[in-house]
Scaffold this active site. Sequence first.
Site, PDB file in Angstrom:
ATOM      1  N   SER A  64       7.511 -32.567  18.479  1.00  0.00           N
ATOM      2  CA  SER A  64       8.894 -32.126  18.317  1.00  0.00           C
ATOM      3  C   SER A  64       9.779 -33.266  17.837  1.00  0.00           C
ATOM      4  O   SER A  64      10.605 -33.097  16.933  1.00  0.00           O
ATOM      5  CB  SER A  64       9.429 -31.578  19.648  1.00  0.00           C
ATOM      6  OG  SER A  64       8.777 -30.393  20.028  1.00  0.00           O
ATOM      7  N   ALA A 152       9.684 -26.830  16.968  1.00  0.00           N
ATOM      8  CA  ALA A 152      10.054 -27.969  17.811  1.00  0.00           C
ATOM      9  C   ALA A 152      10.908 -27.488  18.988  1.00  0.00           C
ATOM     10  O   ALA A 152      11.742 -26.588  18.845  1.00  0.00           O
ATOM     11  CB  ALA A 152      10.830 -28.999  17.000  1.00  0.00           C
ATOM     12  N   LYS A 153      10.692 -28.106  20.147  1.00  0.00           N
ATOM     13  CA  LYS A 153      11.456 -27.752  21.347  1.00  0.00           C
ATOM     14  C   LYS A 153      12.654 -28.703  21.419  1.00  0.00           C
ATOM     15  O   LYS A 153      12.601 -29.754  22.055  1.00  0.00           O
ATOM     16  CB  LYS A 153      10.567 -27.854  22.585  1.00  0.00           C
ATOM     17  CG  LYS A 153      11.070 -27.088  23.798  1.00  0.00           C
ATOM     18  CD  LYS A 153      10.004 -27.047  24.876  1.00  0.00           C
ATOM     19  CE  LYS A 153      10.488 -26.343  26.135  1.00  0.00           C
ATOM     20  NZ  LYS A 153      10.666 -24.886  25.933  1.00  0.00           N
ATOM     21  N   VAL A 154      13.719 -28.314  20.753  1.00  0.00           N
ATOM     22  CA  VAL A 154      14.894 -29.158  20.542  1.00  0.00           C
ATOM     23  C   VAL A 154      16.024 -28.707  21.460  1.00  0.00           C
ATOM     24  O   VAL A 154      16.280 -27.511  21.620  1.00  0.00           O
ATOM     25  CB  VAL A 154      15.341 -29.098  19.068  1.00  0.00           C
ATOM     26  CG1 VAL A 154      16.590 -29.950  18.844  1.00  0.00           C
ATOM     27  CG2 VAL A 154      14.208 -29.538  18.148  1.00  0.00           C
ATOM     28  N   TYR A 158      18.673 -24.404  22.098  1.00  0.00           N
ATOM     29  CA  TYR A 158      18.813 -23.537  23.257  1.00  0.00           C
ATOM     30  C   TYR A 158      20.223 -23.010  23.470  1.00  0.00           C
ATOM     31  O   TYR A 158      20.454 -22.199  24.368  1.00  0.00           O
ATOM     32  CB  TYR A 158      18.250 -24.241  24.500  1.00  0.00           C
ATOM     33  CG  TYR A 158      16.740 -24.132  24.505  1.00  0.00           C
ATOM     34  CD1 TYR A 158      16.088 -23.205  25.296  1.00  0.00           C
ATOM     35  CD2 TYR A 158      15.969 -24.908  23.651  1.00  0.00           C
ATOM     36  CE1 TYR A 158      14.715 -23.067  25.258  1.00  0.00           C
ATOM     37  CE2 TYR A 158      14.587 -24.775  23.589  1.00  0.00           C
ATOM     38  CZ  TYR A 158      13.966 -23.847  24.406  1.00  0.00           C
ATOM     39  OH  TYR A 158      12.606 -23.702  24.347  1.00  0.00           O
TER      40      TYR A 158
END
Length: 295
Positions: A64, A152-154, A158
């Site tokens: 990420s 990607a866990k950005v 969220y």
Amino acid sequence: MYYNDNTLIYLDGEFVKANEASTDLYSQTLHYGYGVFEGIRAYATEDGTQVFKSHEHYERLKRSAELIQIPFDYDVQALVDATDELLRKNKLTDAYVRPLVFCDPNMTLARPNNVSIMICAWEWGAYLGDKQLRLTVSSYCRPHPRSIKIEAKVCGHYVNSILATNEAKDKGYDEALLLDSDGFLAEGPGANLFFEKDGVLFTPQLGNILPGITRATVLELAEELEMEVQQGLFKPNELFEADSAFYCGTAAEVIGIASVDETVFPKTWKDSLGRKLQDAYSKRVRETSNVLSKN
């Protein structure tokens, strides 16, 4: 409360008290959401606390960061080991672990020169509870994959999830279901979607969703249980005609869906493929031979 006066976190190579840790208020992450994170679960077993797929989670954290051009000079195995030590120091068994890579002070939109890493952990039950969920199709959609790095866990991604969840709860539902920008089924605000029809499982294909580690585990389990799974592009009406459905994610684990808007799924949860996978998942995460980190 996620911590008390004695809680320790891991911060840039050291274990420090959570209530004494500090960060710079000019961080790019705080101002622009330019950071990456993970969610990992630890489970109590007869052989001690087991961290499920810790290595995969830290590899995704690294990926990420690379995808959005945040420097990542950390050794994955060292982070796995630090997580084990953090759980030991805090005497946690069943726990949720949150690693976060955040940027140094920078008010421009240029990539950072330096970053920090924090790992914290706390006791946390299933994020969406243990009852079947009532969902609503959100008015918000997942961002177009050409506008962000969807895989990607950005942190900043969220905001989309928060808006969708709050909208659903304000309307009296438990959680939201988001479509992609073309109107196909995507995922929940923090979980991947599966649904069942005539003994076959269906799940949205990669490309417009976060490639969940729990999703990958469910696919592994479905193969072991000889369940047919089809990945593809599906319209909401295909979900409305399904027999059952469920969400899965590290925080949510595997949780059944009772209904979407006015559509109630006809198959009882106890008779569904989702329930079989829920049971298999609960066993898998507690099998010491199938975890990559042992405390």
